[in-house]
Design a protein around this motif. Structure first.
Motif, PDB file in Angstrom:
ATOM      1  N   ASP A  96      15.963   4.572   6.130  1.00 10.79           N
ATOM      2  CA  ASP A  96      15.785   3.255   6.737  1.00 10.79           C
ATOM      3  C   ASP A  96      17.068   2.709   7.338  1.00 10.79           C
ATOM      4  O   ASP A  96      17.016   1.797   8.180  1.00 10.79           O
ATOM      5  CB  ASP A  96      15.278   2.274   5.676  1.00 10.79           C
ATOM      6  CG  ASP A  96      13.953   2.701   5.090  1.00 10.79           C
ATOM      7  OD1 ASP A  96      12.946   2.651   5.820  1.00 10.79           O
ATOM      8  OD2 ASP A  96      13.934   3.107   3.904  1.00 10.79           O
ATOM      9  N   LYS A 147      14.677   0.965  -0.505  1.00 10.67           N
ATOM     10  CA  LYS A 147      14.670   1.695   0.764  1.00 10.67           C
ATOM     11  C   LYS A 147      15.672   2.851   0.731  1.00 10.67           C
ATOM     12  O   LYS A 147      16.485   2.975  -0.180  1.00 10.67           O
ATOM     13  CB  LYS A 147      14.969   0.747   1.911  1.00 10.67           C
ATOM     14  CG  LYS A 147      13.886  -0.316   2.071  1.00 10.67           C
ATOM     15  CD  LYS A 147      14.059  -1.152   3.306  1.00 10.67           C
ATOM     16  CE  LYS A 147      12.905  -2.138   3.451  1.00 10.67           C
ATOM     17  NZ  LYS A 147      13.007  -2.968   4.668  1.00 10.67           N
ATOM     18  N   THR A 165      18.369   0.928  -4.226  1.00 12.63           N
ATOM     19  CA  THR A 165      18.509   1.705  -2.994  1.00 12.63           C
ATOM     20  C   THR A 165      18.516   3.200  -3.311  1.00 12.63           C
ATOM     21  O   THR A 165      19.173   3.647  -4.257  1.00 12.63           O
ATOM     22  CB  THR A 165      19.823   1.342  -2.270  1.00 12.63           C
ATOM     23  OG1 THR A 165      19.844  -0.056  -2.017  1.00 12.63           O
ATOM     24  CG2 THR A 165      19.954   2.096  -0.960  1.00 12.63           C
TER      25      THR A 165
END
Length: 286
Positions: free
Chosen positions: A197, A154, A176
């Motif tokens: 996010d 994300k 990430t």
């Protein structure tokens, strides 16, 4: 001759009387502003360093200064004898805080200033007055992220130069994707737009951002901190006011003013601090 001696004696007595009424040796630290002392005094000022750009903590809007740090500082200054109009607010960027205390540019600092052993080598700390922790800010309707491990694959935003986002990538979720922005305001804008996010930094800083009217109901603090940051009151290394500041913080907690300040400044976000750490236990002055 006798008349001259009498005049000199009266002058000395007057000087001693004025000295006794000025607050004595309860100073606000070495290099203070215009002789700032615990106990205040007519015309005296106390210079307090805060952040000017952290909504909910230390924020400048024209001549108005608001936030949890500002409220705690105002309360402490009041206990030391200073009225609100005797406080001079000074911007205290993170990288300059130690220098400002060492050079006497400020008497004390309330600016999300974490107590660390390295910093204690050059400055002193009272407090802590709050214990924060690194956390995540996500969209209000996002229940898929409950901790840093959920960020695999994300997009995560933090400010340029911050180590908090990289820490998540290094320790929790290597996949990430990091996005850096100049400030947290830009990160929240990206979050609301769906570009990222999550946003990461200290939980109370995130709560301050979430409490802004423009962000209310759109974002939320996850509430699962994964670090411990003790916010202290920065003082010059050579000071004689630390115990008085600690007493003021304890009084603020005991009379309910601490909780009110927290609720007033970040309550709109729905954020609740870690109740096992807050209100904090004030530590002895070292």
């Amino acid at each position: 001759m006798r008349a001259r001696r009498l005049a000199l004696a009266l002058t000395a007595v007057a000087a001693l009387t004025l000295g006794a009424c000025s607050g004595g040796d309860d100073g606000a630290g070495s290099g203070g502003s215009d002789g700032a002392t615990a106990g205040g005094g007519s015309g005296e000022k106390i210079r307090i360093g805060i952040k000017f750009d952290q909504p909910g903590l230390g924020y400048q809007d024209g001549s108005e200064y608001t936030g949890f740090d500002v409220d705690v500082a105002t309360y402490v200054a009041g206990k030391l004898g200073y009225e609100p109009d005797q406080i001079e607010w000074v911007q205290a960027p993170s990288a300059q805080r130690e220098t400002m205390l060492q050079n006497g540019q400020v008497d004390m600092i309330f600016a999300t200033y974490s107590i660390t052993d390295k910093r204690k080598e050059v400055v002193a700390f009272a407090g802590p007055y709050f214990v924060a922790g690194q956390d995540l800010l996500v969209a209000a309707d996002d229940d898929s992220i409950s901790g840093p491990e959920d960020l695999e694959g994300k997009n995560l935003c933090s400010v340029t130069g911050s180590t908090s986002a990289q820490r998540i990538k290094d320790e929790y979720a290597a996949g990430t994707n990091l996005l850096e922005q100049p400030g947290y305001g830009e990160c929240v804008t990206a979050l609301v737009a769906g570009t990222v996010d999550a946003v990461t930094t200290d939980d109370i800083i995130l709560a301050g951002l979430a409490s802004l009217p423009a962000n209310e109901g759109k974002v939320k603090v996850v509430g699962n901190p994964f670090s411990e940051e003790k916010y202290g009151v920065g003082l010059p290394k050579d000071n004689d006011v630390c115990a008085d500041v600690n007493s003021a913080i304890e009084a603020m907690i005991e009379d309910g003013s601490w909780q009110k300040a927290l609720d007033d400044n970040v309550g709109a976000s729905g954020y609740e601090p870690n109740d096992s750490l807050n209100p904090p236990t004030v530590e002895a002055c070292a």
